[in-house]
Scaffold this active site. Structure first.
Site, short mmCIF file in Angstrom:
data_model
loop_
_atom_site.label_atom_id
_atom_site.label_comp_id
_atom_site.label_asym_id
_atom_site.label_seq_id
_atom_site.Cartn_x
_atom_site.Cartn_y
_atom_site.Cartn_z
N ASN A 146 0.81 -1.23 0.00
CA ASN A 146 0.00 0.00 0.00
C ASN A 146 0.84 1.28 0.00
O ASN A 146 0.37 2.32 -0.48
CB ASN A 146 -1.01 -0.01 1.14
CG ASN A 146 -0.36 -0.02 2.50
OD1 ASN A 146 0.55 -0.82 2.74
ND2 ASN A 146 -0.77 0.87 3.36
N GLU A 156 3.82 -4.56 12.31
CA GLU A 156 2.89 -3.44 12.08
C GLU A 156 1.72 -4.03 11.30
O GLU A 156 1.87 -4.36 10.12
CB GLU A 156 3.57 -2.34 11.25
CG GLU A 156 4.86 -1.78 11.83
CD GLU A 156 4.65 -0.89 13.04
OE1 GLU A 156 3.50 -0.65 13.43
OE2 GLU A 156 5.66 -0.46 13.62
N CYS A 159 -3.04 1.94 6.34
CA CYS A 159 -3.34 1.22 7.58
C CYS A 159 -3.92 2.15 8.63
O CYS A 159 -4.69 1.72 9.48
CB CYS A 159 -2.04 0.61 8.12
SG CYS A 159 -0.74 1.80 8.38
N GLU A 216 8.00 1.18 16.09
CA GLU A 216 9.09 1.63 15.23
C GLU A 216 9.13 3.16 15.29
O GLU A 216 8.25 3.79 15.87
CB GLU A 216 8.84 1.16 13.79
CG GLU A 216 8.80 -0.35 13.67
CD GLU A 216 8.74 -0.84 12.24
OE1 GLU A 216 7.70 -0.64 11.59
OE2 GLU A 216 9.73 -1.41 11.77
#
Ligand code: NAD
Ligand code: 6OD
Length: 486
Positions: free
Chosen positions: A155, A254, A288, A467
């Protein structure tokens, strides 16, 4: 037509597996290239190359030289940014504006940020007393974790891949990257730039392929991989975690989201509509952090819904080369079928379709692409699949609420915990509500505003670990405590 080779030990080459697959354009379905598919032998070659590089010049390189190389890499990507933009746009159908202003510059910046971070980071030191009075000192030592498998999604391919490769290399690791089968181009192109700036062979390797039974699974199962960093769907994360359990390899995840926006009656409605338009529809809903659940305080429910409907209907679907495009396609036919299945389910469940629900038509080749209408629903029950599952398309449900307590309960009523957005002009409310939301990234009156030094990641089923800035170093570094008795 382009050919996407594997990049192993500094060399572009065909897969020994003899397998390849085709990559089609999301804009008009045309074939844009063939991709070499890595299987066991190729994956093993890549991991061996990465392991060997750890004990070569990369492993002994002074920190300053390593970080200087990464700064050179960042500048070289910036110099070749037009090529990276074209590669990304061709694979994903993203608007050229999105790739040019966010994806590629931010990907280049990742190498700069993490190189500078390493140059300026230190370790802990503690002096301690001992019974004999001479004392001892404790010095924290840092080592790279080793060979890191990087599994990334389609994405925002370059941005999300470099978000992992940059800190991994800055910390002295070597990587084997498995980009999504839907977006092989920018990871491959980066191999050229690695060679151009002189990153030693084997430090950065790229293998192409699919997940189960292919390069992804073979890489995460490989016994000589020391850590796995993954961005993608929660279900895939669960599969990878099982693979990582063998040999107890560390993971950084993630994952997906089902992110809420809370729109309070005391918001600036122009600002709120502008923010939610972006959070629901940017990148055709394939972000996301995007908003799929919107909760609006009842006094402004009708007005807000009407404004969002008008905004969605003003979006201009089209390809990256169409002037005025504000909504690109979905990535693939398979993904569009998945999103359309939710559009059908919403109708079956009796949703009010405020706008959208279908596929736009163009009367040209774009009808062979994977476009879809932006869609807004109201009137669905809180526990239905539309409000529980991540759809990952340009769609959202709007529901009214009456109290702050109800809004918070609605927002947290999900197994995910990635991001949330609060729209209010009341600063006390922003603090009060923000601290009660179960999400890793929370915005007030904005969305996707990211300082790369801050922590990034999700709670609950949205991820493991954080992160960003120093938080990335946690995963990519092994620590030892050296205790010296004086
Ligand atoms: P995906 O999980 O289908 O695939 C991601 C990668 O995993 C691909 O490279 C794929 O080939 C590989 N893969 C699939 N199965 C595997 C297996 N069993 N073993 C090893 N590798 C495997 O995800 P996607 O469709 O590419 O991306 C969209 C998803 O990613 C959405 O759920 C989205 O929310 C999530 N995402 C999360 C973040 C975040 O930061 N939290 C960012 C972007 C995307
Ligand atoms: O902002 C970033 O760096 C980041 N990791 C964004 C993630 C976007 C997900 O689709």
């Amino acid at each position: 037509m382009t050919r996407f080779d594997l990049f192993i030990d500094g060399t572009f080459r065909s897969a020994k597996s003899g397998h390849s697959f085709q990559k089609h354009s999301p804009v008009d379905g045309r074939l844009i290239g063939t991709v070499q598919e890595a299987r066991a032998q190729d994956v093993d070659d890549a991991v061996r190359a990465a392991r060997a590089a750890l004990s070569g010049s990369w492993g002994t390189m002074p920190l300053r030289q390593r970080t200087d190389l990464l700064l050179d890499l960042s500048h070289a990507i910036a110099r070749r940014s037009a090529e990276f933009v074209e590669a990304e746009v061709q694979d994903t159908g993203h608007t050229r504006h999105f790739s040019k202003t966010i994806e590629i510059p931010r990907g280049a910046e990742n190498f700069e940020i993490f190189a500078n971070l390493l140059k300026n980071s230190g370790g802990e030191f503690f002096a301690m007393d001992t019974p004999d009075g001479t004392g001892a000192i404790n010095i924290e030592l840092h080592r790279p974790k080793g060979v890191i498998a990087v599994i990334s999604p389609w994405n925002a391919p370059f941005l999300l891949m470099t978000w992992k490769v940059a800190p991994a290399l800055a910390c002295g690791n070597t990587v084997v990257v498995k980009p999504s089968e839907e977006s092989p181009a920018t990871a491959t192109l980066l191999g050229e730039v690695m060679n151009e700036v002189g990153i030693p062979k084997g430090v950065y390797n790229v293998i192409h392929g699919f997940g189960p039974g292919s390069a992804g699974e073979l890489l995460t199962q490989h016994p000589d991989v020391d850590g796995i960093t993954f961005t993608g769907e929660t279900r895939t994360g669960e599969a990878i975690m099982k693979q990582a359990a063998v040999g107890l390899r560390d993971v950084s995840f993630e994952l997906g989201g089902k992110n809420p926006a809370l729109v309070f009656a005391d918001c600036d409605i122009d600002k709120a509509v502008e923010v939610v338009m972006r959070s629901a529809f940017a990148n055709c809903g394939q972000v996301c952090l995007g908003t799929e659940r919107i909760y609006v305080e009842r006094p402004i429910f009708e007005a807000f819904t009407a404004r969002l409907k008008a905004g969605a209907e003003a979006l201009q679907p089209g390809g990256p080369d169409d002037p005025g495009t504000t909504l690109g396609p979905l990535i693939s036919k398979e993904h569009r079928d998945k999103v359309l299945s939710y559009y059908a389910k919403a109708r079956e469940l009796g949703a009010t379709v405020v706008t959208g629900g279908g596929i736009p038509t163009f009367g040209d080749d774009r009808d062979k692409g994977f476009f879809i209408q932006p869609t807004i629903w109201t009137g669905l029950p809180d526990d239905c699949a539309i409000l529980r599952e991540e759809i990952f398309g340009p769609c959202c449900h709007i529901r009214p609420f009456d109290t702050e307590e109800e809004a918070i309960a609605c927002a947290n009523d999900t197994r995910y915990g990635l991001s949330a957005t609060i729209l209010t002009e009341n600063l006390s409310r922003a603090h009060r509500v923000g601290r009660r939301l179960e999400a890793g990234v929370i915005w007030v009156n904005s969305w996707f505003l990211r300082d790369l030094r801050t922590s990034f990641g999700g709670s609950k089923s949205s991820g493991i670990g954080r992160e960003g800035g120093v938080h990335s170093l946690e995963f990519y570094t092994e620590r030892s405590n050296l205790c010296i008795k004086l």
